[in-house]
Write an enzyme that holds these catalytic residues in place. Sequence first.
Site, mmCIF file in Angstrom:
data_model
loop_
_atom_site.group_PDB
_atom_site.id
_atom_site.type_symbol
_atom_site.label_atom_id
_atom_site.label_comp_id
_atom_site.label_asym_id
_atom_site.label_seq_id
_atom_site.Cartn_x
_atom_site.Cartn_y
_atom_site.Cartn_z
ATOM 1 N N LEU B 28 0.846 -1.189 0.000
ATOM 2 C CA LEU B 28 0.000 0.000 0.000
ATOM 3 C C LEU B 28 0.880 1.237 0.000
ATOM 4 C CD1 LEU B 28 -2.447 -1.210 2.776
ATOM 5 C CD2 LEU B 28 -2.881 -1.217 0.312
ATOM 6 N N ASP B 70 3.096 -5.771 2.787
ATOM 7 C CA ASP B 70 3.535 -4.734 3.730
ATOM 8 C C ASP B 70 4.156 -5.314 4.996
ATOM 9 O OD1 ASP B 70 2.539 -2.095 2.595
ATOM 10 O OD2 ASP B 70 0.709 -3.306 2.489
ATOM 11 N N GLU B 75 5.985 -2.671 12.817
ATOM 12 C CA GLU B 75 5.501 -1.792 13.874
ATOM 13 C C GLU B 75 3.977 -1.770 13.969
ATOM 14 O OE1 GLU B 75 5.723 2.464 13.073
ATOM 15 O OE2 GLU B 75 6.508 2.736 15.082
ATOM 16 N N ASP B 76 3.344 -1.889 12.808
ATOM 17 C CA ASP B 76 1.895 -1.726 12.807
ATOM 18 C C ASP B 76 1.113 -2.861 13.471
ATOM 19 O OD1 ASP B 76 1.868 0.819 11.659
ATOM 20 O OD2 ASP B 76 2.299 -0.051 9.686
ATOM 21 N N ARG B 95 -3.599 -6.129 5.585
ATOM 22 C CA ARG B 95 -2.468 -6.296 6.493
ATOM 23 C C ARG B 95 -2.808 -7.095 7.747
ATOM 24 N NH1 ARG B 95 1.105 -1.191 7.495
ATOM 25 N NH2 ARG B 95 2.364 -2.927 8.265
ATOM 26 N N ARG B 142 -6.151 4.773 9.525
ATOM 27 C CA ARG B 142 -5.891 3.397 9.936
ATOM 28 C C ARG B 142 -6.283 3.088 11.379
ATOM 29 N NH1 ARG B 142 -1.639 1.395 6.598
ATOM 30 N NH2 ARG B 142 -2.226 1.904 4.467
ATOM 31 N N HIS B 170 0.240 8.087 9.192
ATOM 32 C CA HIS B 170 0.189 7.778 10.613
ATOM 33 C C HIS B 170 0.613 8.982 11.431
ATOM 34 C CE1 HIS B 170 0.851 3.284 9.580
ATOM 35 N NE2 HIS B 170 -0.399 3.453 9.961
ATOM 36 N N CYS B 271 8.950 2.072 11.534
ATOM 37 C CA CYS B 271 8.014 1.060 11.030
ATOM 38 C C CYS B 271 8.627 -0.336 10.936
ATOM 39 C CB CYS B 271 7.531 1.440 9.631
ATOM 40 S SG CYS B 271 6.570 2.934 9.609
#
Lengths: 939, 282
Positions: B28, B70, B75-76, B95, B142, B170, B271
């Site tokens: 993305l 991704d 981190e996400d 994701r 997000r 973010h 990230c």
Amino acid sequence: MTTEVGTETEVKKEPEKVPEVQQQTEDPEKASDSVAPDNPDKQEEGSHSADTEPNATPEPSSPPPAGEQKKEKGISRFLPPWLKRPKSQSLDTESESVKDEKREEKETNAEPPEEVSGEKSRSEAEKDREEQKSVGSADTQPAREETEGEPDEKPSSPQETSVVSPIKVTKKMKMVVCHVTLLDGNQFTCEVEKRAKGLYLFSEVCKHLNLMEKDYFGLSFKDNAEQRCWLDPNKEIKRQIRNSQWQFAFTVKFYPADPSQLTEDITRYLLCLQLRQDITSGRLPCSFVTHALLGSYALQAELGDYDPEEHRLDYISDFQFAPNQTKELEEKVVELHKSHRGMTPSQADVQFLENAKKLSMYGVDLHHAKDSEGVDIMLGVCANGLLIYKDRLRINRFAWPKILKISYKRSNFYIKIRPGEVEQFESTVGFKLPNHRAAKRVWKVCVEHHTFFRLMSPEGPTQSKFLTLGSKFRYSGRTQAQSRHASTMIDRPAPPFQRTSSKRISRSLDGAPVVYVMDHSRAGDGNGTVENGPALDLNSDSKSKSRAQGENIYVRHSNLMLEDLEKTQEDVLKHQASISELKRSFMEATPEPRPSQWDKRLTGSPATTLRMQASGNPPPHPETDHRDASKEVVEVIEETVIIEEVVKAKPKSPAPEVTMETAEAPQVKEERSLSSDSESEEEAEYNAPMPSTSISAQQIKEEPEEEEAEAELTQQAPPAEVQPQPTAESSEFSPAGEEESAAQPEDEVLMMPNEALNGHASNTEAPPTLEDAAEEEEPHIVNGNVSHVETEHLPQVICCSEPPVVKTEMVTISDTFAAQKTEISTKEVPIVHTETKTITYEAAQLDGNGDGEPGVLMTAQTITSESLCTTTTTHITKTLKGGQSETRIEKRIVITGDSDIDHDQALAQAIKEAKEQHPDMSVTRVVVHKETELAEDDD
Amino acid sequence: MAELMAGFGIFTHAVVRAVPRSLSTEALRTGNLEVDAVKAQQEHEEYVTVLKHRLGLEVIELPADETLPDCVFVEDPAVVCGDTALITRPGAESRRGETEAMKRALTELSLNVVEMTDETATLDGGDVLFTGREFFVGLSKRTNQRGAEILADTFKDYAVSTVPVRQGLHLKSFCSMAGPDLIAIGSSEHAQKALKIMQQMSDHKYDKLTLPDDLAANCIYMNLPSKGHVLLHCTPEEFPESAKVFERLKDHMLIPVSNREKVKVDGALTCCSVLINKKSQM
């Protein structure tokens, strides 16, 4: 207006009366001979005495007087309330005075007769409790809600008796047993006079706990809606709890941001106990690790080092560390406990606090609310400001410096935000609270937290010293800064104290609580403590002086009264009562409502007060007319000149300090405006419908509500037409005889302005708002001297607005008459018509006494000198603020006389003297406050 | 002595994940830039090398998953603080599968793993700024309120404040921690506004380090034994002006790390790793 409350109880009680009488007639027997009549009450008696025994001096109460009293009491039951009321009022007054005298006596020696009376009143109190319990439930809770209101009913009766023989009043002090849940879960039980103020009970508890750093603590109780309320130290307990039980909790009120700055271990220990409670109740959320860590410190503090032999794994199952305690958590706690080997209990407490203080919800007082869109949020009041939460998320935060004004109106709570980088203009944020009381509560908590954590002193001695309508919503205790300062003075070996293990907590809850009964000499001490109002504690070194001062005033005024007026003994007593009130108010130096002499008095509308802000325009002085009109006149003309001088010591390093000062300026302003909040809040207050008042009350109350807008107008930009109003009002002033509670239309209209301006203050505490308001007015009624207090506060209001030298004049004409027009037969009540006039001169850049920047109070002292008709009180505070020391001298000159005084001359003289005495200082503010009072005895 | 909230920036472990080939085409992105897959992989390898060899962290390297283009941005899917790990529910549906491997890895590290199961909640770790004292959660495309609430429930000791993110992917697309109580912040209007909000929301006073470039404001701060303050930041090649600002931090051990390729798919320095302090566990 206040009628409602009384009426309400009256109505409620009617059906109960007959049984009550029966009980009462039985009571004396019970009290005297221990022959047990086979009724449930008897059983109660038994269980009570069991409770009381440990500490009680088991003297038998003297039966004959008690019996006599009881009989009369019984008879009086049948009297219609409007016949009873006036008497009880005057009697209350009497007993008030007697109480005061007694107090003094007690300080020196406890007399046997008092002892007896104490016993008796104790038994009475027990009886009260029995009645409340009605169905002999053996538990020790003193009051039951089914019978709520009964305690209110009782007190009037014995006092009626005393009409016949006033001397007996001494013996009729009503005692009530208070139960206080301590932080370790134990119950502390103590007897207090029925009219005792919150401070008395609080002091007793602190004494019991051996706690000196008590400013962080408070007593709370649950109101009828199960909401936790703080017991105002300056107000009568009874009025605050209303019909709830005499059940309190000793709790931390202000969580110190840095507990390591507390001086004594015992204080930290108590804070730990509070936090443990907060944690297990879920009020203070923590993660698993935190639960474990804090739990392990708690264990170390209570049990000492982990001992593998003694401490098997289940040794901690008696402890609670978290709302939902798991085995896993317990294991973790044990594991950590092992690692604390060698740590002393107080070290463990310190560690506990060092960790707990970092928790985000530490010391945050949450209140449910809705935002403007009706979304559920929480308002969190804390040391730094106001936090807004939505669910668990912080969605906004208003630090105290950002807040210009806090107010509430009905069930809405508002904060006015200082324009900042983001917003260019002042904005007001409103929140909807579940009800009016909740709005008031959150507002109050905000005011208190702001004062405690942000101000050096509670808005200056001037303001907090006197009875004001605004008094109730001001925090008058010590601020954190003052408390810290005082803590450094603590000079005693660390007091030993018993750490209660959690185990024992649970046990003691089941067991019978220990009842501590104060013997009289001790109670006397207690009263002494009560008289040391928090404001006086501001300067611990001045306490004794102030007390002495109080005595002087007492003497002086009583002489004055006695000389000036030929009074019946009753009148004298009344005057003494009022004088002693005055004295107390001086000595306490705290704003407080007069301990209601009229127990269940149904008060009319609060005094009508009209205030004008017109520069230089002398207000109409209708007082003369009144004086002429009244037959028996008590004239007390008072003039108060307050000169505040502020000297800034030269900054050590000029340049940076100057900047600092400018930076501080806005904050000063903020405080000022905060203090002015009172106005708007008052408006608000009045509009709130009281949930628990009778219909009549609501009717009366609604009227002001509609007028609110008008009132506001009056205040902000006094229209020309306002001026005539006081005159009109005064001419309308009708003789005191009105007995009916229904508010007269004209009166209502007249009430409006007052409500808007002053009224709100009166409501701050207990819901019987109007009653409270009326209560506040009492000082006027009884003693003119006290009443200058009210206006004492007003200058503050003015100050906030104008920057450069401003001369403002404010006229307050309060019609106290209206306040008591209701069921009071005024025959025995001196009615005082008060007129006050306040002129404030203020220099630019007046440094607010409660300037927000952290400063250190260096010294504070109060010097009082007195001559025949003037009293000069000089209050000197030295504050160290950012390397800059500031000396503030505040002089209060009270000139008392029975004729007109040229106040201009007096003012000029005062300023001149001040300048002569302190040539190096500048006069920053002069407040001239003139008050004329008329007392009418409508005989 | 055990203490809460002590030792900000102290890490012992890092979780990273390899770059899938699908990244260059399918990951993305807010822009329309083409990613050189090889360069991206090299870049990431350098990044891991810094963590592993230069800083001596114990690095757990998860294999790439081609179906999760991704997945390198670890981190996400997880937020770790102390010994608690919150497995998030990433805002982008594509994701969500990334959480599986992450959950396993963190469980193996014997962290206290909490999962975000609420299907109305979304949270990307990139929206979570932990300052050492409190959390700020950006409400972005997000991350939603519910996700933030669950984070608050997971880390109960800390205040969790929400910050609207109106521009950028973010919250941490324009800010990060550059030291204890030091917030690195971009100079764009929305970045500055977000900072103001954060400052208003906090009881603490943070210093700020303003970077000319928003993207450069994403850096990695660590406090490592024997190395002291360590800062991984943008290279002068990418953001010359911002790099100069970093270079003024005299107390920090400064390590420029290239992020030229990953940034094209909105990947910032933070990230690409989840940092963990295993020694913090009591």
